[in-house]
Scaffold this motif. Structure first.
Motif, PDB file in Angstrom:
ATOM      1  N   ASP A  79       0.826  -1.221   0.000  1.00 38.50           N
ATOM      2  CA  ASP A  79       0.000   0.000   0.000  1.00 38.50           C
ATOM      3  C   ASP A  79       0.855   1.264   0.000  1.00 38.50           C
ATOM      4  O   ASP A  79       0.450   2.285  -0.545  1.00 38.50           O
ATOM      5  CB  ASP A  79      -0.947   0.013   1.204  1.00 38.50           C
ATOM      6  N   SER A  80       2.034   1.203   0.597  1.00 29.75           N
ATOM      7  CA  SER A  80       2.903   2.384   0.630  1.00 29.75           C
ATOM      8  C   SER A  80       3.551   2.650  -0.723  1.00 29.75           C
ATOM      9  O   SER A  80       3.890   3.793  -1.041  1.00 29.75           O
ATOM     10  CB  SER A  80       3.982   2.229   1.709  1.00 29.75           C
ATOM     11  N   LEU A  81       3.744   1.612  -1.529  1.00 29.14           N
ATOM     12  CA  LEU A  81       4.366   1.782  -2.838  1.00 29.14           C
ATOM     13  C   LEU A  81       3.407   2.406  -3.849  1.00 29.14           C
ATOM     14  O   LEU A  81       3.833   3.160  -4.731  1.00 29.14           O
ATOM     15  CB  LEU A  81       4.863   0.433  -3.375  1.00 29.14           C
ATOM     16  N   ALA A  82       2.123   2.091  -3.721  1.00 26.74           N
ATOM     17  CA  ALA A  82       1.144   2.541  -4.716  1.00 26.74           C
ATOM     18  C   ALA A  82       1.134   4.059  -4.928  1.00 26.74           C
ATOM     19  O   ALA A  82       1.161   4.506  -6.082  1.00 26.74           O
ATOM     20  CB  ALA A  82      -0.240   2.013  -4.364  1.00 26.74           C
ATOM     21  N   PRO A  83       1.106   4.904  -3.891  1.00 28.87           N
ATOM     22  CA  PRO A  83       1.088   6.349  -4.150  1.00 28.87           C
ATOM     23  C   PRO A  83       2.357   6.874  -4.817  1.00 28.87           C
ATOM     24  O   PRO A  83       2.306   7.823  -5.599  1.00 28.87           O
ATOM     25  CB  PRO A  83       0.896   6.987  -2.778  1.00 28.87           C
ATOM     26  N   VAL A  84       3.490   6.243  -4.526  1.00 29.81           N
ATOM     27  CA  VAL A  84       4.750   6.649  -5.152  1.00 29.81           C
ATOM     28  C   VAL A  84       4.676   6.367  -6.656  1.00 29.81           C
ATOM     29  O   VAL A  84       5.026   7.211  -7.486  1.00 29.81           O
ATOM     30  CB  VAL A  84       5.951   5.895  -4.517  1.00 29.81           C
ATOM     31  N   ILE A  85       4.192   5.192  -6.999  1.00 33.07           N
ATOM     32  CA  ILE A  85       4.062   4.797  -8.402  1.00 33.07           C
ATOM     33  C   ILE A  85       2.980   5.629  -9.087  1.00 33.07           C
ATOM     34  O   ILE A  85       3.156   6.081 -10.225  1.00 33.07           O
ATOM     35  CB  ILE A  85       3.761   3.287  -8.503  1.00 33.07           C
ATOM     36  N   GLU A  86       1.884   5.848  -8.398  1.00 34.43           N
ATOM     37  CA  GLU A  86       0.785   6.645  -8.962  1.00 34.43           C
ATOM     38  C   GLU A  86       1.255   8.051  -9.322  1.00 34.43           C
ATOM     39  O   GLU A  86       0.958   8.561 -10.416  1.00 34.43           O
ATOM     40  CB  GLU A  86      -0.364   6.717  -7.947  1.00 34.43           C
ATOM     41  N   ARG A  87       1.991   8.687  -8.438  1.00 36.73           N
ATOM     42  CA  ARG A  87       2.508  10.031  -8.706  1.00 36.73           C
ATOM     43  C   ARG A  87       3.404  10.015  -9.945  1.00 36.73           C
ATOM     44  O   ARG A  87       3.360  10.911 -10.784  1.00 36.73           O
ATOM     45  CB  ARG A  87       3.264  10.554  -7.486  1.00 36.73           C
ATOM     46  N   HIS A  88       4.208   8.963 -10.081  1.00 40.67           N
ATOM     47  CA  HIS A  88       5.088   8.823 -11.239  1.00 40.67           C
ATOM     48  C   HIS A  88       4.263   8.700 -12.525  1.00 40.67           C
ATOM     49  O   HIS A  88       4.586   9.332 -13.537  1.00 40.67           O
ATOM     50  CB  HIS A  88       5.987   7.598 -11.045  1.00 40.67           C
ATOM     51  N   LEU A  89       3.216   7.897 -12.498  1.00 43.13           N
ATOM     52  CA  LEU A  89       2.375   7.717 -13.684  1.00 43.13           C
ATOM     53  C   LEU A  89       1.663   9.018 -14.059  1.00 43.13           C
ATOM     54  O   LEU A  89       1.568   9.354 -15.241  1.00 43.13           O
ATOM     55  CB  LEU A  89       1.360   6.596 -13.439  1.00 43.13           C
ATOM     56  N   ILE A  90       1.184   9.737 -13.072  1.00 42.20           N
ATOM     57  CA  ILE A  90       0.503  11.005 -13.335  1.00 42.20           C
ATOM     58  C   ILE A  90       1.473  12.000 -13.982  1.00 42.20           C
ATOM     59  O   ILE A  90       1.092  12.740 -14.891  1.00 42.20           O
ATOM     60  CB  ILE A  90      -0.143  11.564 -12.053  1.00 42.20           C
ATOM     61  N   ARG A  91       2.711  11.994 -13.527  1.00 39.09           N
ATOM     62  CA  ARG A  91       3.714  12.876 -14.136  1.00 39.09           C
ATOM     63  C   ARG A  91       3.974  12.512 -15.592  1.00 39.09           C
ATOM     64  O   ARG A  91       4.476  13.309 -16.368  1.00 39.09           O
ATOM     65  CB  ARG A  91       5.022  12.828 -13.341  1.00 39.09           C
ATOM     66  N   HIS A  92       3.633  11.277 -15.972  1.00 41.59           N
ATOM     67  CA  HIS A  92       3.774  10.837 -17.364  1.00 41.59           C
ATOM     68  C   HIS A  92       2.426  10.868 -18.092  1.00 41.59           C
ATOM     69  O   HIS A  92       2.184  10.083 -19.007  1.00 41.59           O
ATOM     70  CB  HIS A  92       4.414   9.449 -17.424  1.00 41.59           C
ATOM     71  N   ASP A  93       1.563  11.743 -17.641  1.00 46.12           N
ATOM     72  CA  ASP A  93       0.292  12.051 -18.313  1.00 46.12           C
ATOM     73  C   ASP A  93      -0.750  10.938 -18.307  1.00 46.12           C
ATOM     74  O   ASP A  93      -1.613  10.898 -19.175  1.00 46.12           O
ATOM     75  CB  ASP A  93       0.537  12.530 -19.756  1.00 46.12           C
ATOM     76  N   PHE A  94      -0.675  10.051 -17.325  1.00 51.34           N
ATOM     77  CA  PHE A  94      -1.764   9.096 -17.149  1.00 51.34           C
ATOM     78  C   PHE A  94      -2.889   9.812 -16.403  1.00 51.34           C
ATOM     79  O   PHE A  94      -2.628  10.641 -15.520  1.00 51.34           O
ATOM     80  CB  PHE A  94      -1.308   7.882 -16.330  1.00 51.34           C
ATOM     81  N   ARG A  95      -4.110   9.496 -16.758  1.00 53.17           N
ATOM     82  CA  ARG A  95      -5.235  10.070 -16.025  1.00 53.17           C
ATOM     83  C   ARG A  95      -5.194   9.553 -14.593  1.00 53.17           C
ATOM     84  O   ARG A  95      -4.720   8.448 -14.337  1.00 53.17           O
ATOM     85  CB  ARG A  95      -6.561   9.666 -16.674  1.00 53.17           C
ATOM     86  N   ASP A  96      -5.707  10.356 -13.663  1.00 50.39           N
ATOM     87  CA  ASP A  96      -5.682   9.983 -12.241  1.00 50.39           C
ATOM     88  C   ASP A  96      -6.286   8.604 -12.003  1.00 50.39           C
ATOM     89  O   ASP A  96      -5.729   7.801 -11.260  1.00 50.39           O
ATOM     90  CB  ASP A  96      -6.423  11.026 -11.395  1.00 50.39           C
ATOM     91  N   SER A  97      -7.434   8.332 -12.636  1.00 50.60           N
ATOM     92  CA  SER A  97      -8.108   7.048 -12.408  1.00 50.60           C
ATOM     93  C   SER A  97      -7.269   5.893 -12.947  1.00 50.60           C
ATOM     94  O   SER A  97      -7.186   4.834 -12.321  1.00 50.60           O
ATOM     95  CB  SER A  97      -9.494   7.043 -13.040  1.00 50.60           C
ATOM     96  N   ASP A  98      -6.639   6.067 -14.104  1.00 48.81           N
ATOM     97  CA  ASP A  98      -5.766   5.022 -14.660  1.00 48.81           C
ATOM     98  C   ASP A  98      -4.538   4.825 -13.789  1.00 48.81           C
ATOM     99  O   ASP A  98      -4.129   3.699 -13.524  1.00 48.81           O
ATOM    100  CB  ASP A  98      -5.306   5.402 -16.076  1.00 48.81           C
ATOM    101  N   ALA A  99      -3.946   5.938 -13.366  1.00 50.69           N
ATOM    102  CA  ALA A  99      -2.744   5.865 -12.543  1.00 50.69           C
ATOM    103  C   ALA A  99      -3.010   5.108 -11.250  1.00 50.69           C
ATOM    104  O   ALA A  99      -2.191   4.304 -10.821  1.00 50.69           O
ATOM    105  CB  ALA A  99      -2.229   7.276 -12.245  1.00 50.69           C
ATOM    106  N   LYS A 100      -4.152   5.347 -10.652  1.00 49.20           N
ATOM    107  CA  LYS A 100      -4.500   4.674  -9.390  1.00 49.20           C
ATOM    108  C   LYS A 100      -4.587   3.162  -9.582  1.00 49.20           C
ATOM    109  O   LYS A 100      -4.043   2.379  -8.804  1.00 49.20           O
ATOM    110  CB  LYS A 100      -5.811   5.228  -8.838  1.00 49.20           C
ATOM    111  N   VAL A 101      -5.274   2.732 -10.642  1.00 54.24           N
ATOM    112  CA  VAL A 101      -5.447   1.299 -10.906  1.00 54.24           C
ATOM    113  C   VAL A 101      -4.108   0.648 -11.242  1.00 54.24           C
ATOM    114  O   VAL A 101      -3.740  -0.389 -10.673  1.00 54.24           O
ATOM    115  CB  VAL A 101      -6.462   1.075 -12.058  1.00 54.24           C
ATOM    116  N   LEU A 102      -3.379   1.250 -12.161  1.00 58.98           N
ATOM    117  CA  LEU A 102      -2.103   0.671 -12.575  1.00 58.98           C
ATOM    118  C   LEU A 102      -1.075   0.685 -11.452  1.00 58.98           C
ATOM    119  O   LEU A 102      -0.283  -0.252 -11.320  1.00 58.98           O
ATOM    120  CB  LEU A 102      -1.567   1.408 -13.799  1.00 58.98           C
ATOM    121  N   ALA A 103      -1.079   1.729 -10.648  1.00 63.12           N
ATOM    122  CA  ALA A 103      -0.130   1.809  -9.531  1.00 63.12           C
ATOM    123  C   ALA A 103      -0.320   0.645  -8.569  1.00 63.12           C
ATOM    124  O   ALA A 103       0.650   0.100  -8.050  1.00 63.12           O
ATOM    125  CB  ALA A 103      -0.286   3.136  -8.803  1.00 63.12           C
TER     126      ALA A 103
END
Length: 194
Positions: A111-135
């Motif tokens: 659970d602690s890794l997911a927000p770190v990865i999500e922030r990275h995906l968002i910085r690469h122009d993934f939509r918030d909802s996609d970033a959350k799922v993929l993270a």
């Protein structure tokens, strides 16, 4: 949080970490932790719900809370620092990853890794909802790989393992971007259909 409160948390964390390097989590009681560091049970329960909560706090206190700020925009640096930290504390984390239960460390770690990865995906122009799922998917993958790596008898060095994880992470990100761009839809939907 007061200085004495932080000192109490650190003392409890250090004691639990030392005890878990010597014996399994299941054989350690809150009472034995408190007796070992000279802190009363009331103080323990002021800071922690249970010994699971204490184990989770060790990771946050020693590594995560600082690293997540330091590597805010550098997931590859975060992964390398995490691998180094886990390797330096392998005896404790081998035991911690084997803890089973409702508040098990491996779940908290993932659970602690997911927000770190999500922030990275968002910085690469993934939509918030996609970033959350993929993270969440990526976090499970990284967590599982790290658990396996720590458990190996002849495991590769932290630097080599970090390089493998960084390569895999970069490849997954590149694939996600290609799929998203090719599909013309959300990355999460594209992954779901492939």
């Amino acid at each position: 949080m007061s200085g004495s409160s932080i000192a109490t948390r650190k003392a409890l964390c250090e004691t639990m970490k030392q005890l878990m390097c010597e014996k399994s989590f299941n054989t350690i009681s809150v009472k034995s932790v408190c007796e070992s560091c000279g802190i009363n049970r009331k103080s323990f329960y002021y800071h922690y719900r249970d010994k699971f909560d204490l184990v989770n706090d060790i990771y946050h206190l020693e590594f995560y809370d600082t690293a997540v700020k330091e590597y805010r925009n550098d997931i590859m640096g975060f992964i390398e620092a995490l691998c180094t930290y886990l390797a330096e504390n392998k005896k404790f984390y081998r035991n911690a990853f084997n803890v089973e239960g409702q508040n098990a460390f491996k779940d908290s770690f993932c659970d602690s890794l997911a927000p770190v990865i999500e922030r990275h995906l968002i910085r690469h122009d993934f939509r918030d909802s996609d970033a959350k799922v993929l993270a969440k998917y990526y976090a499970v993958m990284l967590s599982s790989a790290m658990t396996y790596w720590l458990g190996e008898k002849n495991r590769m060095s932290a630097q080599s393992f970090a390089q493998c994880m960084k390569s895999i992470s970069a490849g997954i990100l590149d694939d996600g971007i290609r799929i998203r761009n090719y599909a013309g839809t959300s990355a999460a939907a594209a992954y779901a259909y492939n």
